[in-house]
Structure formats: structure tokens, C-alpha cells
Scaffold this motif. Structure first.
Motif, PDB file in Angstrom:
ATOM      1  N   UNK A 322      29.233  90.873  69.013  1.00 48.15           N
ATOM      2  CA  UNK A 322      28.015  90.284  69.569  1.00 48.15           C
ATOM      3  C   UNK A 322      26.979  91.371  69.866  1.00 48.15           C
ATOM      4  N   UNK A 323      27.466  92.526  70.303  1.00 47.60           N
ATOM      5  CA  UNK A 323      26.547  93.636  70.538  1.00 47.60           C
ATOM      6  C   UNK A 323      25.877  94.072  69.238  1.00 47.60           C
ATOM      7  N   UNK A 324      26.649  94.159  68.174  1.00 53.69           N
ATOM      8  CA  UNK A 324      26.081  94.514  66.873  1.00 53.69           C
ATOM      9  C   UNK A 324      25.050  93.485  66.429  1.00 53.69           C
ATOM     10  N   UNK A 325      25.370  92.198  66.584  1.00 48.23           N
ATOM     11  CA  UNK A 325      24.440  91.147  66.183  1.00 48.23           C
ATOM     12  C   UNK A 325      23.149  91.224  67.000  1.00 48.23           C
ATOM     13  N   UNK A 326      23.284  91.532  68.279  1.00 46.91           N
ATOM     14  CA  UNK A 326      22.105  91.636  69.146  1.00 46.91           C
ATOM     15  C   UNK A 326      21.215  92.796  68.707  1.00 46.91           C
ATOM     16  N   UNK A 327      21.834  93.943  68.420  1.00 43.24           N
ATOM     17  CA  UNK A 327      21.054  95.112  68.015  1.00 43.24           C
ATOM     18  C   UNK A 327      20.414  94.889  66.650  1.00 43.24           C
ATOM     19  N   UNK A 328      21.147  94.253  65.752  1.00 42.56           N
ATOM     20  CA  UNK A 328      20.596  93.963  64.426  1.00 42.56           C
ATOM     21  C   UNK A 328      19.414  93.003  64.514  1.00 42.56           C
ATOM     22  N   UNK A 329      19.530  91.985  65.355  1.00 44.94           N
ATOM     23  CA  UNK A 329      18.450  91.003  65.504  1.00 44.94           C
ATOM     24  C   UNK A 329      17.203  91.662  66.067  1.00 44.94           C
ATOM     25  N   UNK A 330      17.402  92.507  67.076  1.00 39.49           N
ATOM     26  CA  UNK A 330      16.247  93.179  67.665  1.00 39.49           C
ATOM     27  C   UNK A 330      15.573  94.089  66.655  1.00 39.49           C
ATOM     28  N   UNK A 331      16.368  94.860  65.936  1.00 41.14           N
ATOM     29  CA  UNK A 331      15.800  95.787  64.952  1.00 41.14           C
ATOM     30  C   UNK A 331      15.027  95.043  63.874  1.00 41.14           C
ATOM     31  N   UNK A 332      15.614  93.986  63.326  1.00 41.22           N
ATOM     32  CA  UNK A 332      14.964  93.230  62.249  1.00 41.22           C
ATOM     33  C   UNK A 332      13.622  92.672  62.694  1.00 41.22           C
ATOM     34  N   UNK A 333      13.587  92.105  63.897  1.00 38.64           N
ATOM     35  CA  UNK A 333      12.343  91.493  64.366  1.00 38.64           C
ATOM     36  C   UNK A 333      11.315  92.545  64.759  1.00 38.64           C
ATOM     37  N   UNK A 334      11.760  93.612  65.427  1.00 38.96           N
ATOM     38  CA  UNK A 334      10.795  94.597  65.912  1.00 38.96           C
ATOM     39  C   UNK A 334      10.125  95.351  64.771  1.00 38.96           C
ATOM     40  N   UNK A 335      10.811  95.524  63.657  1.00 45.97           N
ATOM     41  CA  UNK A 335      10.183  96.151  62.490  1.00 45.97           C
ATOM     42  C   UNK A 335       8.986  95.319  62.044  1.00 45.97           C
TER      43      UNK A 335
END
Length: 771
Positions: A322-335
Motif C-alpha cells: 500500500x505504501x508503494x501504491x501511495x508513492x506511485x500514485x503521488x508521483x504519477x499525478x504530481x508530474x
């Protein structure tokens, strides 16, 4: 034979006998000398040797591990990044690679390889050295760095021999091999095979393949030279030598050797630096917690635990997936969001700021300069303020963060003041996800990049929460006045007169966009985030009961005034507090304090701390359920409806909303939040067993989008929640609920507006308000 010849032969035999005796005496003396040297070394004449106790329990600093709820080591605290493993954890091919390469007669000697020593002396080391695995272990454990002085090196070698023989007497062969693997420095903060396997291949030692094992064993020759990150070609060649040795001694076949030598290194480099890896912000929070815990919980002998060297295990509630999914989601959107933000600021003369004067900008920059690491370091060096200020105007080479490439860095030349302004333009974000029934925090993302943005926007950052505060006002009205989501209030201008609640002047809030109408249900009013109706509700119940409610839900109210304006989200609150408070609604009115650490163990597995959940009843299960029903309306027809895949807008706008359409079908309760001038965007989303909050904004409130279309919570924060939940639902092992919220067995407040209409003698509610 003549007398003369006999005499000569006798003399010759006597001479040969004398020479033999002399040789034997010299050899005996040599043996005695070697024995004496060993004896003197064992007595400590050439320097202290470790005693028996230290041999039994070598003092080595052990890293403290942070273990996630799914059993993954997500981080460590260490002086030396060492975590011991047992022999059973070492695969056969790893052990075989070591023996074939470093000491093929390991199981036949007693610490010193006589045959190898004779060979090394005879050929002056050209055909290999004679240092056994046991000697190398002795060198690693108990002697200082190799001396360049030949005499001192000779003394050190003697010590190693003495210690090697002691090690052989004290330990089994398997234990010696295990200690050797546990102590070697593989570089890149990888001390010991456990750290090396995880850092270079992202797996435990037990899962290493033959080719991976060969690479790591190859590093024993010289890890500085054979560093796989900096010298992949040399490391590949050295690995292939190890594979050849394994084939030479029949640990693998020639055919297997050839196939393995053709493979790439296959690195999966996962550095375990404190600034890198997964859950960096969370790990730093745990570090602070552990330091305080250690002060308050000394060892039985009165000394304090050292989290960097005592080898403890900290079991945390975070789920690594879940931590990985959270970090991936944030990175994808913030880019995407950052790209749009930069694009909209291309013609902004005061970028990245808006709506402030040059004097205000100068104040922000001066404040940032004085808080910077550069300023603090130069002050420590005794530099004057004039010198420090001048340094901020001088161009210099630097590496700066960027979303524009995968490495997240670019090398450039700019002044430190320009770099300060550049970093002000980078949007920040925070996210926390929690199980409302257990209080276990499942994901914690304090920011976009810990190395560059160390300020934690989950636990430390307080920001205005906007309309995400409104459900607390509605919940108070439901609790005190037994109101239903289907009750209606007029959506017309509303004024609270001066003097009431200590107001110095009348307060007349406006709706976003200035829209007004006639009667509106509470459900639709919250879905549309109507300010005038929220103002009417807080005037009915008063600000104080609302503040008392959020305090019971874990919110720090020390800076929240008893003013009606709080209804629109003027308080500054942390994500940590908001997720905990919202969880009360999903937990049938019971607040449970967010739980981060389940237990702490010492290096021997003794439990030193066990968490006991902190809970308290706040509101009735009925009030909690009705409030959830209200917030479901936000995702059905309000600002969160894009979660359903029904939202439409321009193509460019959709590109910013990463991953859209989301097309969720399951019940979701939530609330968006947008503060004045679009400075802060929030989304709080709930399903029955997971409550997640997201915040996005600039470091300064003057850093924001120019329009609400992009600056609202539904655009800035909601997509992160949506992508995170999509990943969670796709992972069946997580068991994230997609069902309905639990309805109390007894409920008197009507939440179905058709049922409400029938219970009120058929009085109709306008179609647009009928849910």
C-alpha cells in the motif's frame, strides 16, 4: 681399500652427518621459533588479542530494522548497516561459491592451510595466497586496517593465524562461514550478506540465485574495486571468475557455467540510505519516536537503548504494498500537475507567486534564505551576514530536483537565491491512509522527495483545510438536532450579526461562484459545498460544540477560535489529525488514535513494547452513519463525482487528472476541500475499512494556480486518492472493502430521501435534490 681412502670416507660421512644435524637443528629452531612467536602472540606480547568472551560474542553494531505489517523490512537505523542471518538462511550455491573461490580446502584445515601457505611461499604468491576464510574472518573481526609497514603487517598476520586457530576451536565450520558473510562490507551501506542481498537485488539472501551469489562472492576480493554500481564491467568479469571456480570444483557443470556467464548482472539496486527507499518520511517519524521511547524506557542495567546499534526490531502498521501504491500514485499525478503549473506560470512575471506585492515576495525570499541550510552552515563557520548575503548572489554549480526526468535531478548553474525561488515553485503533497477499525496507518507519504523536501506534510505540516471541515459542522447538527440528510434549508445569503460569537462586524459568507437558489437538502448542500447553508448550521449549533467535537476526534484545537468562520475551513490542521478524525465516522462514532508501531523487540526477540489502542466514544453510531450518508452524496453528484467516471471537461484538463476515468462503482464517502485563492487542495475519501486523506499545495500560500478549475481539491488531490485506491483494489491480497458502510441496528434518522418524502405526507422535494 687403503687406509687413506677409508679415512677420507669416514671424514666425509662425519661431515654429512654434521650438516644433517645442523639442518635439523635449524629446522627445529625454526619450528620452535614459530611456536615461540605464536606463543608470544597468544600471550599478547605483540598486542592485545580478544579474550574468549569476545570470541563467543563479538561486539558488532547491529542495525535496527523497521518491519512492515506484511513482513517486509522497509528501513533501518544504523551506525553500520548490519543485520545478522543464520546459516540456514544462506543458499547452498552462495556457500559453494565462497568455498570454490576463497578456500576450497575449508572443511579440511583447522584455520591455517599448510599446503596453501607452502605454495604461497614457494611461488611468492604468484599462484594464489594462503589466507583461509577463517583467517579472513579474523582479519575482519579483530585486527585494524592492514598496515603498509612490512614488519607490522607480519605481526598482524601472526595475530590472524592465532585468532584463526582459536576461532576453529570455538566455532563450527558453518558458524565461521555465517560470521564471515555477516561481517563483510559490500559497500553502498551494505554490511553483511543480508544488507547486500536487499540493496543489490531487493531480496533476502535465501532467495539469491547462483549468478547473484557469484557476484556478491566476487566482491570479497576487493569491494572497493568490484563495486557493481560504479564498475559493472569489472564486476561482471569477476563474477564470471567465481562461476569458473564453481565449475572447476564441480559445484556447477560447464554448461551451466557458460549459460550463467552470458547473463547480465541483473542488479535491482535499492539503496538503504536514510534519505532513500520506501516510506522515508514515515521512517523519520519512527526514528524520532524511537529516540524518545529509548529515553523513557532504559535497559534493566540503567543504560539507554541505541537505535543505531542495538539490533532491535520495530514492527510497524505500514503495509509495504500500500505504501508503494501511495508513492506511485503521488508521483504519477504530481508530474502532470507540476507540468501544468509550470505551463501556466510561463507568462507570470512574479512566478511562482500570485496575488502578492514585490515587498511581500521579498519578505518570503528573505525568510527562506535565513532558514536555509546554507545560511546555518555559514553562520557556524563564523561568516558575517554581509558575506552570507553575498554568497546567495553568486552563481555556482548545483544539482536540483525536477519532475522532468526519471532521475529527478538536473545539473545546472544558478545562484543560491535563484534556487530558493525555484524550489518555491515545486508543488508539495502529503497523504495518509488508515484502517478506521484498528487505527493502523497503512500508508504515509509526507512529501514528493524526502532528500529535497524534508518537511513532513502528514504529521508536521498544518494547512487550512477548507470545506473538508464542513462534515464536522453537519455531524454536530445531526447529533444535537437530529437532522436528516433530506432536511432542507434555504440557499440564500445569510448574515450573522456583529456581536454574536464576539464578531466585530457582520459575517456574510458567499458561495463559490456566487450561486444561490431556493430550498436545498443537506445532502445536496454538502455535495455542492454550499457555504450559506453551512453558515446557517453553525449558527444553529454554535462554534463551541463543533470545536469540542473535533477535539474529541484528535484535532489540536489550541489555535482554533470560537468563530463561525471555522465552518468554512479556516483552521490549520495536519493530515494526521484529519485522517484520524474522519475515521471516527467510519468506525461507528468511536475515535481510535492512529497507530503506527505495534511492538518493539530487542535483538534476542524479547518484546520491549506492545501497543494498546487508544479509543473513545465521540458520537453515536447513528450520527456517524448519517454523516457518512451525507458524504456519499459528495461522490455521487458533488465535487467528488469524477470518481464515478461521469465528469467531462477539456482534453488538456483531463491530462492533468491522471488516470481518469476512474469509474468506481462501490460506495465511497468523501469530501473535497479548496481554500481561498486555491492555495490548498484536499480530498478525504472513505470506504468501510480504509480512510485516506490527501493534501496538495505550494510551500507558501502565495504559490497556487490562477483558477479554481486547477486549484480545487478535486483536481489537485482527488486523483492521487483515486489512483491509489485503484491499485489497492487490483491487489486481491489487500482485501480493501468495496461494500457498504455498516448500518446501525437501530436508526431513527431517515437517510433515504424517497422514504423521507413519504414520511412527510408526500411533500415533494425537487428532483435535483432527490438522491
Amino acid at each position: 681399500m687403503t687406509t687413506t681412502k677409508k679415512t677420507a670416507k669416514k671424514k666425509s660421512n662425519n661431515s654429512e652427518g654434521k650438516y644433517r644435524k645442523l639442518i635439523w637443528k635449524i629446522m627445529g629452531a625454526g619450528v620452535l621459533l614459530v611456536f615461540l612467536i605464536f606463543l608470544l602472540a597468544s600471550w599478547g606480547v605483540f598486542g592485545a588479542l580478544p579474550d574468549e568472551t569476545s570470541l563467543e560474542n563479538p561486539e558488532k553494531d547491529l542495525a535496527t530494522q523497521i518491519v512492515s505489517t506484511d513482513g517486509v523490512v522497509i528501513g533501518k537505523f544504523f551506525k553500520d548497516n548490519r543485520t545478522p542471518v543464520q546459516f540456514e538462511d544462506l543458499p547452498d550455491h552462495l556457500v559453494n561459491a565462497l568455498i570454490a573461490t576463497e578456500d576450497v580446502r575449508f572443511y579440511d584445515h583447522s584455520g591455517i592451510d599448510a599446503k596453501g601457505s607452502i605454495r604461497a611461499v614457494a611461488f611468492l604468491g604468484t599462484k594464489g595466497g594462503a589466507s583461509t576464510i577463517t583467517q579472513q574472518l579474523a582479519k575482519q573481526f579483530f585486527t585494524d586496517q592492514v598496515s603498509k609497514n612490512k614488519f607490522e603487517r607480519g605481526v598482524q598476520k601472526i595475530k590472524e593465524w592465532v585468532i584463526a586457530t582459536r576461532l576453529e576451536r570455538r566455532y563450527t565450520k558453518d558458524e565461521i562461514i555465517t560470521m564471515y558473510f555477516n561481517t563483510y562490507d559490500f559497500l553502498n551501506l551494505a554490511i553483511g550478506i543480508e544488507s547486500a542481498a536487499n540493496i543489490y537485488f531487493d531480496k533476502p539472501p535465501s532467495e539469491l540465485t547462483t549468478v547473484e551469489s557469484a557476484m556478491l562472492v566476487g566482491m570479497f576480493k576487493n569491494s572497493s574495486l568490484y563495486n557493481p554500481v560504479r564498475n559493472p564491467v569489472g564486476v561482471t568479469n569477476r563474477r564470471n571468475v567465481v562461476l569458473a571456480q564453481m565449475a572447476k570444483y564441480d559445484f556447477i557443470t560447464e554448461k551451466v557455467k557458460d549459460s550463467l556467464q552470458a547473463l547480465p548482472l541483473g542488479l535491482n539496486f535499492k539503496p538503504q540510505d536514510h534519505d532513500e527507499g520506501i516510506a522515508t518520511y514515515f521512517r523519520e517519524y519512527v526514528r524520532g519516536y524511537m529516540k524518545q521511547w529509548a529515553k523513557e524506557n532504559p535497559k534493566p542495567d540503567g543504560s539507554l537503548y541505541n537505535i543505531d546499534s542495538d539490533g532491535m526490531k520495530v514492527f510497524v502498521t505500514l503495509d509495504s504494498k500500500m505504501q508503494e501504491y501511495a508513492e506511485e500514485a503521488m508521483t504519477a499525478h504530481m508530474i502532470n500537475l507540476q507540468k501544468e503549473f509550470d505551463s501556466q506560470n510561463e507568462k507570470n512575471k512574479i512566478t511562482p507567486f500570485r496575488d502578492i506585492s514585490e515587498e511581500e515576495i521579498e519578505g518570503i525570499m528573505n525568510s527562506g534564505m535565513r532558514r536555509s541550510d546554507r545560511w546555518r552552515e555559514m553562520e557556524k563557520q563564523g561568516k558575517s551576514e554581509k558575506e552570507i548575503l553575498a554568497s546567495f548572489k553568486k552563481k555556482t554549480k548545483m544539482r536540483i530536483f525536477t519532475w522532468a526526468n526519471k532521475d529527478r535531478y538536473i545539473d545546472t548553474i544558478m545562484t543560491p537565491m535563484d534556487s530558493l525561488r525555484y524550489y518555491k515553485s515545486i508543488l508539495r503533497a502529503g497523504m495518509m491512509s488508515m484502517d478506521p477499525q484498528t487505527g493502523e496507518v497503512k500508508a504515509w507519504v509526507g512529501g514528493a522527495d524526502y532528500k529535497n523536501f524534508k518537511y513532513d506534510m502528514v504529521r508536521t505540516g498544518q494547512r487550512q483545510i477548507g470545506s473538508t471541515f464542513k462534515p464536522f459542522v453537519y455531524a454536530t447538527a445531526i447529533d444535537q438536532m437530529h437532522m436528516s440528510p433530506c432536511d432542507t434549508l434555504p440557499n440564500t445569503p445569510y448574515t450573522i450579526e456583529a456581536g454574536k460569537y464576539g464578531l466585530l462586524k457582520p459575517w456574510t459568507p458567499k458561495n463559490a461562484g456566487g450561486g444561490y437558489g431556493e430550498m436545498m437538502t443537506l445532502k445536496n448542500a454538502l455535495a455542492q459545498s454550499v457555504n450559506t447553508i453551512t453558515a446557517r448550521l453553525i449558527d444553529r449549533v454554535g462554534p463551541k460544540p463543533v470545536i469540542e467535537l473535533v477535539e474529541k476526534m484528535g484535532v489540536d484545537i489550541s489555535d482554533i477560535p470560537e468563530a463561525p468562520s471555522i465552518a468554512l475551513g479556516t483552521p490549520d490542521v495536519t493530515l494526521y489529525e484529519m485522517v484520524g478524525a474522519y475515521s471516527t465516522f467510519a468506525n461507528q462514532g468511536v475515535y481510535i488514535k492512529p497507530n503506527l508501531i505495534t511492538r518493539i523487540e530487542d535483538k534476542n526477540g524479547t518484546v520491549l513494547y506492545q501497543n494498546v489502542p487508544e479509543t473513545r466514544d465521540v458520537i453515536s453510531a447513528e450520527t456517524a452513519y448519517v454523516t457518512l450518508s451525507l458524504m456519499e452524496g459528495v461522490t455521487q453528484s458533488g465535487s467528488g463525482s469524477r470518481l464515478r467516471g461521469t465528469w467531462r471537461s477539456s482534453r488538456m484538463y483531463k491530462e492533468v487528472i491522471t488516470g481518469y476515468p476512474y469509474d468506481f462503482k462501490n460506495p465511497i464517502a468523501g469530501k473535497t476541500g479548496t481554500t481561498q485563492n486555491n492555495s490548498d487542495g484536499w480530498f478525504m475519501g472513505m470506504v468501510p475499512n480504509l480512510v485516506t486523506g490527501v493534501w496538495v499545495g505550494g510551500e507558501d500560500r502565495a504559490t497556487h494556480f490562477g483558477s479554481t478549475s486547477y486549484g480545487q481539491g478535486a483536481t489537485m488531490a482527488l486523483p492521487i486518492w483515486a489512483m491509489y485506491m485503484k491499485s489497492c483494489y487490483a491487489d486481491e491480497d489487500l482485501d480493501v472493502s468495496d461494500g457498504r458502510f455498516k448500518k446501525p441496528s437501530k436508526i431513527s434518522i431517515v437517510t433515504d430521501c424517497n422514504e423521507y418524502k413519504n414520511s412527510n405526507n408526500g411533500d415533494e422535494i425537487p428532483d435535483e435534490f432527490d438522491f
